[in-house]
Scaffold this motif. Structure first.
Motif, PDB file in Angstrom:
ATOM      1  N   TYR A  45      -7.156  -1.141   1.240  1.00 23.91           N
ATOM      2  CA  TYR A  45      -6.194  -1.341   2.323  1.00 23.91           C
ATOM      3  C   TYR A  45      -6.729  -0.781   3.640  1.00 23.91           C
ATOM      4  O   TYR A  45      -6.543  -1.386   4.708  1.00 23.91           O
ATOM      5  CB  TYR A  45      -4.867  -0.670   1.965  1.00 23.91           C
ATOM      6  CG  TYR A  45      -3.882  -0.616   3.118  1.00 23.91           C
ATOM      7  CD1 TYR A  45      -3.246  -1.775   3.568  1.00 23.91           C
ATOM      8  CD2 TYR A  45      -3.606   0.575   3.773  1.00 23.91           C
ATOM      9  CE1 TYR A  45      -2.350  -1.739   4.623  1.00 23.91           C
ATOM     10  CE2 TYR A  45      -2.716   0.618   4.829  1.00 23.91           C
ATOM     11  CZ  TYR A  45      -2.094  -0.529   5.253  1.00 23.91           C
ATOM     12  OH  TYR A  45      -1.228  -0.491   6.307  1.00 23.91           O
ATOM     13  N   GLU A  89      -5.497   2.239  -8.704  1.00 20.20           N
ATOM     14  CA  GLU A  89      -4.571   2.395  -7.596  1.00 20.20           C
ATOM     15  C   GLU A  89      -5.277   2.963  -6.376  1.00 20.20           C
ATOM     16  O   GLU A  89      -5.042   2.522  -5.246  1.00 20.20           O
ATOM     17  CB  GLU A  89      -3.417   3.323  -8.008  1.00 20.20           C
ATOM     18  CG  GLU A  89      -2.431   2.706  -8.960  1.00 20.20           C
ATOM     19  CD  GLU A  89      -1.274   3.637  -9.268  1.00 20.20           C
ATOM     20  OE1 GLU A  89      -0.259   3.168  -9.777  1.00 20.20           O
ATOM     21  OE2 GLU A  89      -1.404   4.847  -8.991  1.00 20.20           O
ATOM     22  N   ALA A 105       0.653   4.017  -2.851  1.00 18.44           N
ATOM     23  CA  ALA A 105       0.319   5.386  -2.483  1.00 18.44           C
ATOM     24  C   ALA A 105       1.365   6.369  -2.991  1.00 18.44           C
ATOM     25  O   ALA A 105       1.039   7.471  -3.457  1.00 18.44           O
ATOM     26  CB  ALA A 105       0.179   5.498  -0.971  1.00 18.44           C
ATOM     27  N   ILE A 156      -5.818   1.474  -2.491  1.00 17.26           N
ATOM     28  CA  ILE A 156      -5.531   2.188  -1.241  1.00 17.26           C
ATOM     29  C   ILE A 156      -6.747   2.179  -0.335  1.00 17.26           C
ATOM     30  O   ILE A 156      -6.639   1.981   0.880  1.00 17.26           O
ATOM     31  CB  ILE A 156      -5.078   3.629  -1.549  1.00 17.26           C
ATOM     32  CG1 ILE A 156      -3.763   3.609  -2.345  1.00 17.26           C
ATOM     33  CG2 ILE A 156      -4.905   4.429  -0.265  1.00 17.26           C
ATOM     34  CD1 ILE A 156      -3.340   4.974  -2.853  1.00 17.26           C
ATOM     35  N   ALA A 164       0.831  -1.210   0.000  1.00 17.80           N
ATOM     36  CA  ALA A 164       0.000   0.000   0.000  1.00 17.80           C
ATOM     37  C   ALA A 164       0.861   1.254   0.000  1.00 17.80           C
ATOM     38  O   ALA A 164       0.521   2.265  -0.637  1.00 17.80           O
ATOM     39  CB  ALA A 164      -0.933  -0.006   1.209  1.00 17.80           C
ATOM     40  N   SER A 165       1.978   1.220   0.727  1.00 14.58           N
ATOM     41  CA  SER A 165       2.884   2.367   0.760  1.00 14.58           C
ATOM     42  C   SER A 165       3.472   2.628  -0.620  1.00 14.58           C
ATOM     43  O   SER A 165       3.590   3.782  -1.064  1.00 14.58           O
ATOM     44  CB  SER A 165       3.991   2.115   1.777  1.00 14.58           C
ATOM     45  OG  SER A 165       4.898   3.193   1.811  1.00 14.58           O
TER      46      SER A 165
END
Length: 408
Positions: free
Chosen positions: A215, A208, A190, A212, A186-187
């Motif tokens: 998540y 995308e 993001a 996120i 997720a990082s």
């Protein structure tokens, strides 16, 4: 004074900017407006941070008071309360951090995704340490009421402390193992989304963004899963508290019955009738027996009440409904966290409701002096006692053989 006032105004202005923002954070690339969610979240998160900071100050003050006045060396109950306060301190540290705070201009979180995982793990760990110490306090009181003993072996007490903190460590590690791999992905997504880069495994920025969002839902579901394990010690605590109250009421009935019988025996005893001092001494023994029961049970009741009351929002957090409905307008998780943050302050106020504790805490010069002496001498002190007292009082048996009291 002028500089201090300017700094205060600057801090207030910064907080106001975070809450109110400069306008809606609308991302035209995906056509999604999160401004309402961000503003409403920040309006809850900032009070949580303030309450968390205040709780840290209170917890540190109570810890300093217990250590400075050496209460932990005289009473097992004080050491268990010390552990309970340490658990609340861990919990308050996570509350004081800007874990869910958003920048109002770009809807980005202040804390990175990976750091969020660590802080949330501390939050969960603190909750489990707290409930384990609550169970330990009630369990020890039941042991005292059942056996009549107000002391336990130091090795057993060490195991109690070890288990409480070991449970917190296990929960922290379990949480990190559950979510860290997903948090890393997720990082990465993001970071790409913020720069407008479409990763090869996604077809568009909207995809995308959906990842996120999924998540966030994943985190809420995993926290609900961990919190369901928290329900087990919570139910155990409530059950043990009910048992302790039942045992306490039975002991009081036995005390009243034994006292009535003893009064009849003393009335027929010619020697006691001639010496009222003997009768008075026997009455004192009976009242000491009752006082010991009250010393064990009554001071613990407020802590249990606080735990049960603040367990309600914790139970709500365990539900799938709350995990799935934490967006505007069905806002669930953040308000529950705000209520839970007040728990540490309520626990601290219970300890400070005792006049002696308040006087000791609010005499800072004497407190710091005693704390320094304690720290300076801690390396020279060694524990010699193998038995530790549950209450800071004369170690008396609660359930004396009836003939001993009658013939004393």
């Amino acid at each position: 004074m002028k500089n201090g006032a300017c700094n205060t105004i600057a801090v207030i202005a910064f907080c106001w900017k975070i809450v109110c923002g400069n306008g809606a954070c609308l991302d035209a690339r995906i056509g999604f407006d999160e401004h309402a969610y961000v503003m409403k979240t920040n309006s809850f998160v900032i009070p949580i941070m303030i309450i968390g900071a205040g709780s840290i100050v209170l917890c540190l003050g109570i810890i300093a008071t217990i250590l400075a006045y050496k209460k932990d060396t005289r009473s097992l109950r004080e050491r268990l309360i010390l552990g309970l306060i340490v658990g609340n301190l861990i919990f308050s540290i996570s509350n004081a951090s800007p874990i869910s705070l958003f920048h109002s201009t770009n809807c980005a979180t202040v804390v990175t995704i990976k750091n969020f995982v660590w802080i949330r793990g501390i939050w969960l760990s603190g909750k489990f340490v707290i409930v384990c110490y609550e169970v330990a306090i009630i369990g020890t009181s039941i042991y005292s009421l059942r056996t009549g003993k107000t002391s336990i072996k130091w090795s057993r007490e060490f195991c109690v402390h070890l288990v409480c903190f070991l449970v917190g460590i296990i929960i922290f590690i379990s949480w990190c193992l559950l979510v860290f791999e997903r948090a890393s992905e997720a990082s990465r997504v993001a970071a790409a989304f913020e720069t407008g880069v479409v990763l090869h495994q996604y077809s568009s920025l909207s995809e995308e963004f959906e990842y996120i969002q999924s998540y966030s839902e994943f985190l809420a579901q995993k926290r609900a899963l961990i919190m369901r394990f928290w329900l087990c010690p919570m139910a155990l605590l409530v059950g043990l508290w009910i048992i302790s109250r039942y045992m306490y009421s039975n002991l009081l009935r036995e005390w009243n019955s034994d006292l009535s019988e003893a009064e009849d025996v003393w009335a027929r005893d010619l020697w006691s009738a001639q010496d009222q001092g003997v009768v008075s001494l026997r009455r004192q023994l009976f009242h000491l027996r009752k006082q010991a029961c009250e010393e064990i049970v009554k001071p613990l009741d407020p802590y249990v009440v606080v735990f049960v009351v603040f367990a309600i929002p914790g139970i709500v957090l365990t539900t799938d409904w709350c995990a799935a409905h934490s967006k505007v307008p069905l806002f669930c998780s953040i308000p529950c966290e705000l209520v839970l943050a007040m728990r540490s302050i309520a626990t601290a106020f219970i300890y400070l409701s005792v006049k002696e504790n308040r006087q000791q805490l609010f005499a800072p010069r004497k407190l710091l002096h005693k704390l320094w002496l304690r720290v300076a001498s801690c390396f020279r002190q060694h524990r010699h006692e193998k038995q530790v007292s549950f209450i800071d009082a004369v170690n008396i048996r609660l359930i004396e053989p009836r003939e001993n009291i009658l013939t004393t």
